[in-house]
Design a protein around this motif. Sequence first.
Motif, PDB file in Angstrom:
ATOM      1  N   TRP A  36     -33.383  10.331  17.997  1.00 32.83           N
ATOM      2  CA  TRP A  36     -32.155   9.712  18.486  1.00 32.83           C
ATOM      3  C   TRP A  36     -31.027  10.709  18.712  1.00 32.83           C
ATOM      4  CZ3 TRP A  36     -33.442   4.925  19.701  1.00 32.83           C
ATOM      5  CH2 TRP A  36     -34.540   4.364  19.032  1.00 32.83           C
ATOM      6  N   GLN A  37     -31.307  11.993  18.587  1.00 30.39           N
ATOM      7  CA  GLN A  37     -30.261  12.990  18.758  1.00 30.39           C
ATOM      8  C   GLN A  37     -30.113  13.382  20.218  1.00 30.39           C
ATOM      9  OE1 GLN A  37     -32.172  16.311  16.512  1.00 30.39           O
ATOM     10  NE2 GLN A  37     -31.933  17.459  18.413  1.00 30.39           N
ATOM     11  N   ALA A  38     -29.007  14.029  20.524  1.00 33.10           N
ATOM     12  CA  ALA A  38     -28.797  14.600  21.850  1.00 33.10           C
ATOM     13  C   ALA A  38     -29.073  16.095  21.766  1.00 33.10           C
ATOM     14  CB  ALA A  38     -27.368  14.348  22.316  1.00 33.10           C
ATOM     15  N   GLY A  39     -29.783  16.614  22.737  1.00 32.77           N
ATOM     16  CA  GLY A  39     -30.070  18.041  22.741  1.00 32.77           C
ATOM     17  C   GLY A  39     -31.435  18.351  22.172  1.00 32.77           C
ATOM     18  N   HIS A  40     -31.787  19.626  22.262  1.00 38.00           N
ATOM     19  CA  HIS A  40     -33.127  20.054  21.889  1.00 38.00           C
ATOM     20  C   HIS A  40     -33.151  20.873  20.613  1.00 38.00           C
ATOM     21  CE1 HIS A  40     -31.386  23.102  24.670  1.00 38.00           C
ATOM     22  NE2 HIS A  40     -31.754  23.894  23.687  1.00 38.00           N
ATOM     23  N   LYS A  41     -32.011  21.018  19.951  1.00 39.40           N
ATOM     24  CA  LYS A  41     -31.954  21.772  18.707  1.00 39.40           C
ATOM     25  C   LYS A  41     -31.658  20.812  17.562  1.00 39.40           C
ATOM     26  CE  LYS A  41     -30.747  26.450  17.432  1.00 39.40           C
ATOM     27  NZ  LYS A  41     -30.095  27.688  17.877  1.00 39.40           N
ATOM     28  N   PRO A  42     -32.264  21.012  16.380  1.00 37.34           N
ATOM     29  CA  PRO A  42     -32.046  20.082  15.266  1.00 37.34           C
ATOM     30  C   PRO A  42     -30.568  19.929  14.931  1.00 37.34           C
ATOM     31  CG  PRO A  42     -33.801  21.637  14.748  1.00 37.34           C
ATOM     32  CD  PRO A  42     -33.185  22.103  16.025  1.00 37.34           C
ATOM     33  N   SER A  43     -30.132  18.692  14.814  1.00 36.18           N
ATOM     34  CA  SER A  43     -28.724  18.429  14.525  1.00 36.18           C
ATOM     35  C   SER A  43     -28.450  18.583  13.034  1.00 36.18           C
ATOM     36  CB  SER A  43     -28.353  17.014  14.968  1.00 36.18           C
ATOM     37  OG  SER A  43     -29.044  16.057  14.177  1.00 36.18           O
ATOM     38  N   LEU A  44     -27.175  18.725  12.706  1.00 37.43           N
ATOM     39  CA  LEU A  44     -26.777  18.827  11.301  1.00 37.43           C
ATOM     40  C   LEU A  44     -27.095  17.531  10.560  1.00 37.43           C
ATOM     41  CD1 LEU A  44     -25.414  20.394   9.027  1.00 37.43           C
ATOM     42  CD2 LEU A  44     -23.204  19.515   9.844  1.00 37.43           C
ATOM     43  N   TYR A  45     -26.929  16.405  11.247  1.00 34.04           N
ATOM     44  CA  TYR A  45     -27.239  15.118  10.622  1.00 34.04           C
ATOM     45  C   TYR A  45     -28.722  15.035  10.258  1.00 34.04           C
ATOM     46  CZ  TYR A  45     -22.651  13.604  12.276  1.00 34.04           C
ATOM     47  OH  TYR A  45     -21.307  13.489  12.499  1.00 34.04           O
ATOM     48  N   TYR A  46     -29.561  15.521  11.159  1.00 35.93           N
ATOM     49  CA  TYR A  46     -31.001  15.466  10.888  1.00 35.93           C
ATOM     50  C   TYR A  46     -31.375  16.431   9.763  1.00 35.93           C
ATOM     51  CZ  TYR A  46     -36.013  15.100  11.730  1.00 35.93           C
ATOM     52  OH  TYR A  46     -37.366  14.873  11.576  1.00 35.93           O
ATOM     53  N   LEU A  47     -30.741  17.586   9.731  1.00 36.94           N
ATOM     54  CA  LEU A  47     -30.984  18.532   8.638  1.00 36.94           C
ATOM     55  C   LEU A  47     -30.599  17.904   7.296  1.00 36.94           C
ATOM     56  CD1 LEU A  47     -31.695  21.371   7.583  1.00 36.94           C
ATOM     57  CD2 LEU A  47     -29.323  22.029   8.056  1.00 36.94           C
ATOM     58  N   THR A  48     -29.465  17.212   7.276  1.00 31.86           N
ATOM     59  CA  THR A  48     -29.030  16.536   6.049  1.00 31.86           C
ATOM     60  C   THR A  48     -30.036  15.467   5.635  1.00 31.86           C
ATOM     61  OG1 THR A  48     -26.718  16.899   6.677  1.00 31.86           O
ATOM     62  CG2 THR A  48     -27.154  15.241   4.979  1.00 31.86           C
ATOM     63  N   TYR A  49     -30.506  14.709   6.624  1.00 33.96           N
ATOM     64  CA  TYR A  49     -31.522  13.688   6.348  1.00 33.96           C
ATOM     65  C   TYR A  49     -32.782  14.313   5.755  1.00 33.96           C
ATOM     66  CZ  TYR A  49     -35.514  10.674   7.446  1.00 33.96           C
ATOM     67  OH  TYR A  49     -36.686   9.962   7.376  1.00 33.96           O
ATOM     68  N   ARG A  50     -33.201  15.440   6.323  1.00 30.56           N
ATOM     69  CA  ARG A  50     -34.423  16.090   5.843  1.00 30.56           C
ATOM     70  C   ARG A  50     -34.262  16.562   4.402  1.00 30.56           C
ATOM     71  NH1 ARG A  50     -38.041  14.349   8.766  1.00 30.56           N
ATOM     72  NH2 ARG A  50     -38.734  14.255   6.616  1.00 30.56           N
ATOM     73  N   TRP A  51     -33.096  17.095   4.068  1.00 35.68           N
ATOM     74  CA  TRP A  51     -32.855  17.522   2.689  1.00 35.68           C
ATOM     75  C   TRP A  51     -32.856  16.321   1.741  1.00 35.68           C
ATOM     76  CZ3 TRP A  51     -33.316  21.657  -0.110  1.00 35.68           C
ATOM     77  CH2 TRP A  51     -33.250  22.918   0.479  1.00 35.68           C
ATOM     78  N   LEU A  52     -32.252  15.227   2.161  1.00 36.47           N
ATOM     79  CA  LEU A  52     -32.207  14.032   1.314  1.00 36.47           C
ATOM     80  C   LEU A  52     -33.611  13.487   1.057  1.00 36.47           C
ATOM     81  CD1 LEU A  52     -29.097  12.142   2.757  1.00 36.47           C
ATOM     82  CD2 LEU A  52     -29.305  13.216   0.508  1.00 36.47           C
ATOM     83  N   ALA A 107     -38.860  22.795   6.451  1.00 34.39           N
ATOM     84  CA  ALA A 107     -39.091  24.176   6.883  1.00 34.39           C
ATOM     85  C   ALA A 107     -39.079  24.286   8.410  1.00 34.39           C
ATOM     86  CB  ALA A 107     -40.426  24.674   6.327  1.00 34.39           C
ATOM     87  N   VAL A 108     -39.659  23.296   9.083  1.00 31.44           N
ATOM     88  CA  VAL A 108     -39.676  23.299  10.551  1.00 31.44           C
ATOM     89  C   VAL A 108     -38.254  23.198  11.099  1.00 31.44           C
ATOM     90  CG1 VAL A 108     -40.371  21.981  12.589  1.00 31.44           C
ATOM     91  CG2 VAL A 108     -42.016  22.379  10.758  1.00 31.44           C
ATOM     92  N   VAL A 109     -37.453  22.316  10.519  1.00 33.51           N
ATOM     93  CA  VAL A 109     -36.071  22.149  10.982  1.00 33.51           C
ATOM     94  C   VAL A 109     -35.286  23.444  10.791  1.00 33.51           C
ATOM     95  CG1 VAL A 109     -33.896  20.959  10.524  1.00 33.51           C
ATOM     96  CG2 VAL A 109     -36.016  19.656  10.653  1.00 33.51           C
ATOM     97  N   HIS A 110     -35.428  24.070   9.640  1.00 30.76           N
ATOM     98  CA  HIS A 110     -34.713  25.328   9.399  1.00 30.76           C
ATOM     99  C   HIS A 110     -35.184  26.415  10.359  1.00 30.76           C
ATOM    100  CE1 HIS A 110     -31.969  24.839   6.047  1.00 30.76           C
ATOM    101  NE2 HIS A 110     -32.841  24.030   5.461  1.00 30.76           N
ATOM    102  N   ARG A 111     -36.461  26.430  10.663  1.00 32.13           N
ATOM    103  CA  ARG A 111     -36.974  27.441  11.591  1.00 32.13           C
ATOM    104  C   ARG A 111     -36.311  27.315  12.957  1.00 32.13           C
ATOM    105  NH1 ARG A 111     -42.978  28.892  13.932  1.00 32.13           N
ATOM    106  NH2 ARG A 111     -42.203  29.610  15.928  1.00 32.13           N
ATOM    107  N   TYR A 112     -36.245  26.099  13.477  1.00 30.40           N
ATOM    108  CA  TYR A 112     -35.699  25.924  14.823  1.00 30.40           C
ATOM    109  C   TYR A 112     -34.171  25.974  14.843  1.00 30.40           C
ATOM    110  CZ  TYR A 112     -40.206  25.106  16.972  1.00 30.40           C
ATOM    111  OH  TYR A 112     -41.482  25.279  17.456  1.00 30.40           O
ATOM    112  N   ARG A 113     -33.528  25.638  13.737  1.00 33.41           N
ATOM    113  CA  ARG A 113     -32.071  25.792  13.693  1.00 33.41           C
ATOM    114  C   ARG A 113     -31.671  27.263  13.650  1.00 33.41           C
ATOM    115  NH1 ARG A 113     -28.180  22.089  12.897  1.00 33.41           N
ATOM    116  NH2 ARG A 113     -26.882  23.595  11.789  1.00 33.41           N
ATOM    117  N   ASN A 114     -32.524  28.084  13.073  1.00 34.99           N
ATOM    118  CA  ASN A 114     -32.211  29.510  12.962  1.00 34.99           C
ATOM    119  C   ASN A 114     -32.542  30.289  14.225  1.00 34.99           C
ATOM    120  OD1 ASN A 114     -31.297  29.192  10.332  1.00 34.99           O
ATOM    121  ND2 ASN A 114     -33.307  29.602   9.425  1.00 34.99           N
ATOM    122  N   GLU A 115     -33.266  29.675  15.149  1.00 36.48           N
ATOM    123  CA  GLU A 115     -33.559  30.354  16.407  1.00 36.48           C
ATOM    124  C   GLU A 115     -32.312  30.360  17.280  1.00 36.48           C
ATOM    125  OE1 GLU A 115     -36.920  28.948  18.503  1.00 36.48           O
ATOM    126  OE2 GLU A 115     -38.373  29.717  17.064  1.00 36.48           O
TER     127      GLU A 115
END
Length: 291
Positions: A36-52, A107-115
């Motif tokens: 449901w995000q806009a764009g092709h890079k992981p959003s901060l909201y999704y990163l927060t969700y993944r950590w939770l 780990a996948v989200v962090h990988r693509y956010r760091n690219e």
Amino acid sequence: MKKSCKPAMLGRVWAASRRALSLEHSPPHQFACCQWQAGHKPSLYYLTYRWLVFLTVTSIAVASFACQRLPRLYKGPKVELNYFKWFIYFTNWGYLLIALQAALALAVVHRYRNEKSLNISCDDDEIQMPRRQKTPVLCRMYWLAHTVATDLAFVITLVYWTLVHDPRIHEINALNLLVHGGNSLVMLAELAVTAHPVRAAHALYGAGAGLAYGLFSALYWALGGTDRLGLPAIYPTLDWNKPGSAFGFVALCAVVMMFAHGVATCLAAVRARAAARLRPAAHDRLALPAH
């Protein structure tokens, strides 16, 4: 002519089967994104969700292991609690897989956010058509873990509350509800949020995991293993002293696993269609490049 056509047809069937069962998917960055995000890079909201999700399921798994005790209503002979027998139960196999897929997803989200760049342009004039990008091993591991964890969660919840739960032994408390009901709720939430597809042919992976547990339980029984109460069967319905019923139960679980995967496949398809209708622009950007 007919003889030459048959090997060719078999070759095409084999190639199609391999493609269906493979863990290759393009674009691979979908494994790191929310549907449901806009764009092709992981959003901060999704990163927060993944950590939770990761912290929640890991905490529940640790609590399930650490808070073991004999059933409050148990009146059998005195037994010494062996904490490591936690690992022999199918429920805990399933929950460990949920924790594993949560860790891999993070780990996948962090990988693509760091690219710095995913080499995707939103301007039609600048879009180049590179060769199909190979799916990274990390993404494939996550996809496999997510697929099997989803199938196992649904089946564990269904089988536990219909065939295994015994009110004389099993207490209905928060921890029991979390590992035998919360597991399915977590994976339903994952299906609603993640952007990657669920492939129908991957039902074989979940069924294979179920058969692997059946084999493990048979070997465990053959080696004299017992459940936490000292009984020879890990589950009453999986008693290898009655091989016919045990084989039947394993086969039934494999079939139910396939059905559960079909449900997951349909839910993922509905999610993708809903996203395409409700947020078409975001859906199109997320799908680039799909060649």
